[in-house]
Design an enzyme around this catalytic site. Structure first.
Site, PDB file in Angstrom:
ATOM      1  N   HIS A   1       0.790  -1.234   0.000  1.00  0.00           N
ATOM      2  CA  HIS A   1       0.000   0.000   0.000  1.00  0.00           C
ATOM      3  C   HIS A   1       0.822   1.283   0.000  1.00  0.00           C
ATOM      4  CE1 HIS A   1       0.951  -0.049   4.288  1.00  0.00           C
ATOM      5  NE2 HIS A   1       0.646   1.229   4.300  1.00  0.00           N
TER       6      HIS A   1
HETATM    7  C1  UD1 Z   1      -2.012   5.691   5.924  1.00  0.00           C
HETATM    8  C2  UD1 Z   1      -0.678   6.178   6.508  1.00  0.00           C
HETATM    9  C3  UD1 Z   1       0.357   5.070   6.354  1.00  0.00           C
HETATM   10  C4  UD1 Z   1      -0.131   3.748   6.910  1.00  0.00           C
HETATM   11  C5  UD1 Z   1      -1.463   3.410   6.245  1.00  0.00           C
HETATM   12  C6  UD1 Z   1      -2.044   2.116   6.709  1.00  0.00           C
HETATM   13  C7  UD1 Z   1      -0.182   8.582   6.280  1.00  0.00           C
HETATM   14  C8  UD1 Z   1       0.619   9.567   5.549  1.00  0.00           C
HETATM   15  N1  UD1 Z   1      -0.166   7.326   5.780  1.00  0.00           N
HETATM   16  O1  UD1 Z   1      -1.830   5.491   4.541  1.00  0.00           O
HETATM   17  O2  UD1 Z   1       1.522   5.449   7.067  1.00  0.00           O
HETATM   18  O3  UD1 Z   1       0.810   2.747   6.646  1.00  0.00           O
HETATM   19  O4  UD1 Z   1      -2.376   4.485   6.543  1.00  0.00           O
HETATM   20  O5  UD1 Z   1      -3.239   1.860   6.038  1.00  0.00           O
HETATM   21  O6  UD1 Z   1      -0.795   8.910   7.266  1.00  0.00           O
HETATM   22  N2  UD1 Z   1      -9.166   5.011   1.957  1.00  0.00           N
HETATM   23  C9  UD1 Z   1     -10.336   4.279   1.974  1.00  0.00           C
HETATM   24  N3  UD1 Z   1     -10.908   4.043   3.178  1.00  0.00           N
HETATM   25  C10 UD1 Z   1     -10.404   4.515   4.351  1.00  0.00           C
HETATM   26  C11 UD1 Z   1      -9.214   5.279   4.310  1.00  0.00           C
HETATM   27  C12 UD1 Z   1      -8.616   5.504   3.107  1.00  0.00           C
HETATM   28  O7  UD1 Z   1     -10.832   3.835   0.963  1.00  0.00           O
HETATM   29  O8  UD1 Z   1     -10.966   4.242   5.425  1.00  0.00           O
HETATM   30  C13 UD1 Z   1      -8.518   5.234   0.644  1.00  0.00           C
HETATM   31  C14 UD1 Z   1      -8.827   6.597   0.073  1.00  0.00           C
HETATM   32  O9  UD1 Z   1      -8.865   6.490  -1.307  1.00  0.00           O
HETATM   33  C15 UD1 Z   1      -7.627   7.410   0.455  1.00  0.00           C
HETATM   34  C16 UD1 Z   1      -6.523   6.364   0.369  1.00  0.00           C
HETATM   35  O10 UD1 Z   1      -7.121   5.154   0.811  1.00  0.00           O
HETATM   36  O11 UD1 Z   1      -7.438   8.486  -0.361  1.00  0.00           O
HETATM   37  C17 UD1 Z   1      -5.352   6.668   1.214  1.00  0.00           C
HETATM   38  O12 UD1 Z   1      -5.707   6.894   2.582  1.00  0.00           O
HETATM   39  P1  UD1 Z   1      -4.737   7.761   3.524  1.00  0.00           P
HETATM   40  O13 UD1 Z   1      -5.283   7.817   4.901  1.00  0.00           O
HETATM   41  O14 UD1 Z   1      -4.419   9.050   2.863  1.00  0.00           O
HETATM   42  O15 UD1 Z   1      -3.387   6.975   3.517  1.00  0.00           O
HETATM   43  P2  UD1 Z   1      -3.038   5.426   3.535  1.00  0.00           P
HETATM   44  O16 UD1 Z   1      -2.523   5.038   2.222  1.00  0.00           O
HETATM   45  O17 UD1 Z   1      -4.144   4.603   4.134  1.00  0.00           O
END
Ligand code: UD1
Length: 367
Positions: free
Chosen positions: A210
């Site tokens: 991821h």
């Molecule tokens: C975040 C953390 C990362 C951690 C990861 C675990 C930061 C910078 N990154 O990354 O360190 O390893 O969490 O998962 O804080 N999304 C969903 N559902 C959700 C949340 C997110 O579909 O409940 C999707 C959305 O499209 C979103 C993308 O995942 O834009 C990324 O989510 P985000 O919280 O920005 O970062 P992660 O990649 O999850």
């Protein structure tokens, strides 16, 4: 003593759970009570990235939910700061406890320190030395403004000392995630996920993917998937897929190459089933941070699809090998493991399940 505990994203919940257990235990036996408020920023909001962990890890429902959601780094960080500041002004805690390295960690710390409230950072001092990782920026800045820096390993103490953090702020307490792992191991062993997925022990590799550096660029993601399809000719791969990765595979039109019958694509799992899948796997392929630690403690070979790690101890004494973006090395390492030539591991000192208790003792003795 009044604490606010902050959690926001999946890797935070397993670090908050042991802390709450340690607070409850402390309050049962000590007259100097700890009051705490649990704040969930809502950085992760899908059931499978958030609520399932509260249920399984028996974390009480958050007292305050900020509902921040997804967005750019600045949006996410800014929104948490704005909303969290209001909580601080209302609640006036003595200390705010943040964990890990996600955007919510930094945002909450920054809002806190500007109101002259103390910040305690659990999992302080880890460094990948790669500032292109958003987490590295979050780690550096959170540590620079924290009052209590609780480190999981001695390399973290060295990093903090090098950055000029005074010794009296640094506390080597061990890895809090391992508290959670030991606590939940009996439950995890009873999980029925193997039967559910029709898997045989030691007969599959577990994959997670991821990191933005691996999944946000079409060519990079395509080349990783191509290698994994090759790997799946040697060993079945179980792939609980993160929403970020899933969306990118669809948006980049890469579904057609992810078609091997030997790759079992499933939705993200809860903690208990996932732990069971690690325990019973032949090996793990990942770009996660925490999984490098869990596999080290469980003695399962871990092949990390990154060039750097902020957890070098998992390489020095653990089961972790950095693969970077090197398909040849990945295949070679897998072959070695399948021939029974995996490295044996010792796990680090103080990864003993008692880290949260040490943290609570330190906070209570100084406040
Ligand atoms: C975040 C953390 C990362 C951690 C990861 C675990 C930061 C910078 N990154 O990354 O360190 O390893 O969490 O998962 O804080 N999304 C969903 N559902 C959700 C949340 C997110 O579909 O409940 C999707 C959305 O499209 C979103 C993308 O995942 O834009 C990324 O989510 P985000 O919280 O920005 O970062 P992660 O990649 O999850």
């Amino acid at each position: 003593m009044k604490l606010i505990l902050v959690s926001g994203a999946r890797p935070n919940f397993m670090k908050i759970a042991p802390l709450i257990r340690a607070i409850k235990k402390h309050n049962e036996t000590d007259n100097k009570k700890i009051e705490y408020i649990l704040v969930h920023t809502g950085q992760h909001y899908d059931y499978k990235l958030s609520e399932i962990f509260f249920k399984e890890l028996e974390i009480p429902p958050p007292d305050i939910y900020l509902g921040i959601g997804s967005g750019t780094h600045a949006e996410q960080t800014g929104k948490v700061m704005i909303e969290f500041e209001k909580i601080l002004l209302n609640e006036k805690p003595d200390i705010v406890v943040v964990v890990g390295d996600v955007n919510s960690t930094l945002a909450a710390s920054l809002a806190t320190v500007k109101l002259h409230i103390k910040v305690a950072h659990i999992e302080a001092g880890l460094r990948s030395f790669d500032k292109k990782m958003p987490e590295e920026i979050n780690r550096l800045l959170t540590d620079a403004i924290s009052d209590y820096l609780f480190t999981p390993s001695l390399d973290a103490n060295e990093n903090l000392s090098r950055e000029g953090i005074p010794q009296e702020k640094i506390f080597y307490v061990g890895d809090i995630m391992i508290d959670n792992l030991f606590f939940n191991l009996p439950k995890a062993k009873n999980s029925k996920i193997l039967e559910k997925l029709n898997l045989i022990k030691q007969n599959y590799a577990l994959l997670t993917l991821h990191r933005p550096s691996n999944v946000d660029d079409k060519d990079k993601l395509e080349s990783i998937i191509e290698v994994l399809v090759r790997v799946s000719n040697k060993i079945k791969i179980v792939f609980p897929i993160h929403p970020r990765t899933h969306k990118n595979i669809i948006n980049f039109g890469l579904n057609h190459i992810l078609t091997s019958d030997n790759i079992i694509l499933i939705e993200p799992l809860g903690y208990i089933d996932f732990l069971n899948l690690i325990i019973n796997s032949k090996l793990v392929i990942t770009d996660s941070g925490g999984i490098q630690e869990e596999t080290t403690v469980l003695g399962i070979p871990c092949l990390t699809l990154r060039d750097t790690t902020e957890r070098p101890i998992t390489i020095e004494t653990g089961t972790n090998t950095l693969i970077g973006n090197n398909p040849k090395k990945l295949i070679e390492e897998i072959e070695k493991i399948m021939k029974g030539k995996a490295r044996k591991a010792n796990y680090p000192e103080l990864w003993d399940g008692k880290t949260a208790e040490r943290i609570i003792q330190i906070l209570i003795s100084r406040n």
